[in-house]
Scaffold this active site. Structure first.
Site, short mmCIF file in Angstrom:
data_model
loop_
_atom_site.label_atom_id
_atom_site.label_comp_id
_atom_site.label_asym_id
_atom_site.label_seq_id
_atom_site.Cartn_x
_atom_site.Cartn_y
_atom_site.Cartn_z
N HIS A 223 38.23 35.90 24.58
CA HIS A 223 38.41 36.29 25.99
C HIS A 223 37.09 36.79 26.57
O HIS A 223 36.68 36.36 27.66
CB HIS A 223 39.49 37.37 26.09
CG HIS A 223 39.62 37.97 27.46
ND1 HIS A 223 40.09 37.25 28.54
CD2 HIS A 223 39.35 39.22 27.93
CE1 HIS A 223 40.10 38.03 29.62
NE2 HIS A 223 39.65 39.23 29.27
N GLU B 1 47.61 39.19 32.30
CA GLU B 1 46.84 39.24 31.06
C GLU B 1 47.82 39.53 29.93
O GLU B 1 48.49 40.57 29.93
CB GLU B 1 45.76 40.33 31.10
CG GLU B 1 44.62 39.99 32.06
CD GLU B 1 43.43 40.94 31.93
OE1 GLU B 1 43.60 42.05 31.39
OE2 GLU B 1 42.34 40.56 32.40
N GLU C 172 48.73 40.83 26.51
CA GLU C 172 48.15 41.78 25.56
C GLU C 172 49.24 42.35 24.67
O GLU C 172 50.42 42.26 24.99
CB GLU C 172 47.48 42.96 26.32
CG GLU C 172 46.51 42.50 27.40
CD GLU C 172 45.62 43.62 27.94
OE1 GLU C 172 45.58 44.71 27.34
OE2 GLU C 172 44.99 43.37 28.99
N ARG D 283 42.08 39.13 40.61
CA ARG D 283 40.71 38.74 40.27
C ARG D 283 39.75 38.84 41.44
O ARG D 283 38.56 39.10 41.23
CB ARG D 283 40.71 37.31 39.73
CG ARG D 283 41.57 37.09 38.50
CD ARG D 283 41.15 37.99 37.36
NE ARG D 283 41.93 37.70 36.14
CZ ARG D 283 41.90 38.46 35.07
NH1 ARG D 283 41.17 39.57 35.03
NH2 ARG D 283 42.62 38.14 34.01
N LYS E 82 43.58 46.51 38.87
CA LYS E 82 44.42 46.56 37.67
C LYS E 82 45.55 47.57 37.79
O LYS E 82 46.59 47.40 37.15
CB LYS E 82 43.56 46.98 36.47
CG LYS E 82 42.40 46.06 36.15
CD LYS E 82 42.85 44.95 35.25
CE LYS E 82 41.66 44.21 34.67
NZ LYS E 82 42.10 43.16 33.74
N THR F 299 51.38 47.60 35.52
CA THR F 299 51.24 47.12 34.14
C THR F 299 52.65 47.06 33.57
O THR F 299 53.36 48.07 33.60
CB THR F 299 50.38 48.09 33.30
OG1 THR F 299 49.12 48.30 33.95
CG2 THR F 299 50.16 47.55 31.90
N GLU G 295 41.17 32.26 32.68
CA GLU G 295 40.63 31.41 31.62
C GLU G 295 41.38 30.09 31.51
O GLU G 295 40.77 29.03 31.33
CB GLU G 295 40.75 32.11 30.27
CG GLU G 295 39.85 33.29 30.05
CD GLU G 295 40.27 34.02 28.80
OE1 GLU G 295 39.83 33.62 27.72
OE2 GLU G 295 41.07 34.97 28.89
MN MN Z 1 43.43 43.91 30.32
#
Ligand code: MN
Length: 430
Positions: free
Chosen positions: A140, A205, A207, A243, A259, A263, A378
């Site tokens: 990443h 994202e 995770e 982004r 961010k 979450t 990505e």
């Molecule tokens: Mn992150």
């Protein structure tokens, strides 16, 4: 607690019939969640097949009589107090749960404490006081770096120091909570001044989240050899990211409002102990890579073999009962440059106090192949390689109404497979 025991036995079965062969929650898993329960602030529950055992009801039914008094905190309304107890009490509770749920003599007493999991309403399992997000996948970091710095994708500190930033605990939400597209300050490429506008490049994202147990006082580092004992369990985590806001705001102090608008985490905390059969060594570092500094050398270090996947389901797809398209699949253990224990010991190496219920995100999990990239930035290479969904819709970033679904499964030839359940979120318009 460093070797599998009878609670991991592949021959152990439960009197809860749906547990046998369950893709996520056979009796070998026994993850914890927090659910709404009457007028209480919540109750801790344990998944078993399609059901969940509500701990306050199990205790009322006489389960846990032989446990140490502190372990009975598993009957409280959130996991913090239980996670503050020593790991041998976590172990005692796991064994007592596994024994009772496998012994038919307990069925009559414990069946009234079961609820169908599908009917429960889930809460964030801990009172989370602090949340930190790392950047531990070298693929990443290299991919993102190469988009912005083609000549120098990986910054010189990457192989020396686990990179992270302090996130925000207040906006952590449980799976299923809709996520509103944020507004923010954006500097479009063709513009001469920034504007305050709706984000047009909303991303997920993928995770893993690491929930900590125990605590270390301010000024007391956690030595490398003790770091693993601070890991209570793992969940799936979606670090939603805008982004266009991020690319304008992130220098020099790192991400901020791009961010912390939301979450998402999965409801079930899979314990470090349940994951014992799936521990595996970290991938070898490159031959020319520096050895970790002494304080980051974790004895018998491990990561976890989890196969992760991302599914995308647009509003139109869901309207025609399409469950979504798998857009990425990756092996967590092959993606990471820093281990879970290294993240913990590094975080506390300056004396920072880490508390039970603190949440660490690993950073986006991306493997080496294009199909194993853990975010759209990505996966679509900044929108230059858009994804085409079944039905012909095209995605560079997320559109309103899109649902993002994460799943994770651990498999091993010598163990019963266990899973993490799901982490879901639908994007709402700004
Ligand atoms: Mn992150």
């Amino acid at each position: 607690m460093t070797a599998p025991d009878r609670s991991h036995d592949i021959h152990r079965t439960s009197w809860v019939a749906s547990a046998q062969g369950h893709s996520d929650f056979p009796i070998q898993n026994l993850p914890f969640a927090r659910v709404k329960h009457g007028a209480t602030p919540g109750a801790i529950a344990v998944a078993i097949g399609d059901d969940a055992l509500l701990m306050p009801l199990a205790l009322e039914a006489g389960w846990g009589k032989d446990l140490p008094a502190g372990a009975l905190s598993v009957g409280l309304s959130a996991l913090n107090v239980f996670a503050a107890r020593p790991p041998d009490e976590w172990h005692a509770v796991r064994l007592a749960l596994s024994d009772a749920l496998s012994d038919p003599a307990w069925e009559a007493r414990l069946r009234p404490a079961l609820r169908p999991r599908a009917e429960l309403e889930y809460l964030v399992p801990f009172q989370i006081y602090d949340y930190t997000d790392f950047y531990a996948s070298i693929y990443h970091a290299t991919n993102v770096g190469s988009m912005f710095r083609p000549d120098n994708p990986l910054l010189p500190n990457y192989k020396w120091v686990p990179i992270g930033y302090h996130g925000r605990a207040s906006s952590i939400v449980i799976s299923g909570t809709p996520v509103r597209r944020p507004r923010g300050q954006i500097f479009p490429p063709a513009a001469s001044v920034p504007t305050f506008d709706v984000s047009r490049s909303l991303d997920y994202e993928l995770e893993l989240g690491i929930f900590l147990g125990g605590r270390n006082m301010l000024g007391k580092p956690v030595p490398a050899a003790e770091a693993a004992s601070r890991i209570f369990g793992f969940c799936l985590l979606n670090d939603w990211s805008a982004r266009d806001i991020q690319s304008w705001e992130y220098q020099p102090l790192g991400p901020f409002l791009s961010k912390n608008f939301a979450t998402s985490i999965s409801p079930w905390v899979v314990t470090a102990e349940a994951l014992l059969p799936f521990r595996t060594p970290m991938p070898a570092r490159g031959v020319s890579d520096p050895a970790p500094l002494e304080y980051l050398r974790v004895p018998d270090d491990w990561t976890v073999a989890v196969e992760l996947e991302v599914t995308l389901a647009s509003e139109a797809m869901r309207a025609r009962n399409d469950p979504g398209m798998i857009v990425s699949r990756m092996q967590f253990d092959q993606a990471m440059y820093w281990s879970p224990a290294q993240l913990v010991t590094h975080h506390a190496s300056n004396g920072c106090n880490l508390y039970m219920g603190d949440l660490l995100g690993t950073g986006t999990v991306s493997g080496p192949a294009p199909e194993s990239r853990g975010c759209l930035l990505e996966r679509t290479w900044r929108g230059t390689e858009p994804l085409t969904l079944p039905g012909g819709e095209v995605r560079k970033f997320l559109e309103d109404g899109d649902e993002v679904i994460f799943r994770g499964i651990c498999r091993d030839d010598d163990a019963i497979a266990i899973g993490f359940g799901e982490c879901r979120g639908v994007v709402l318009p700004a």
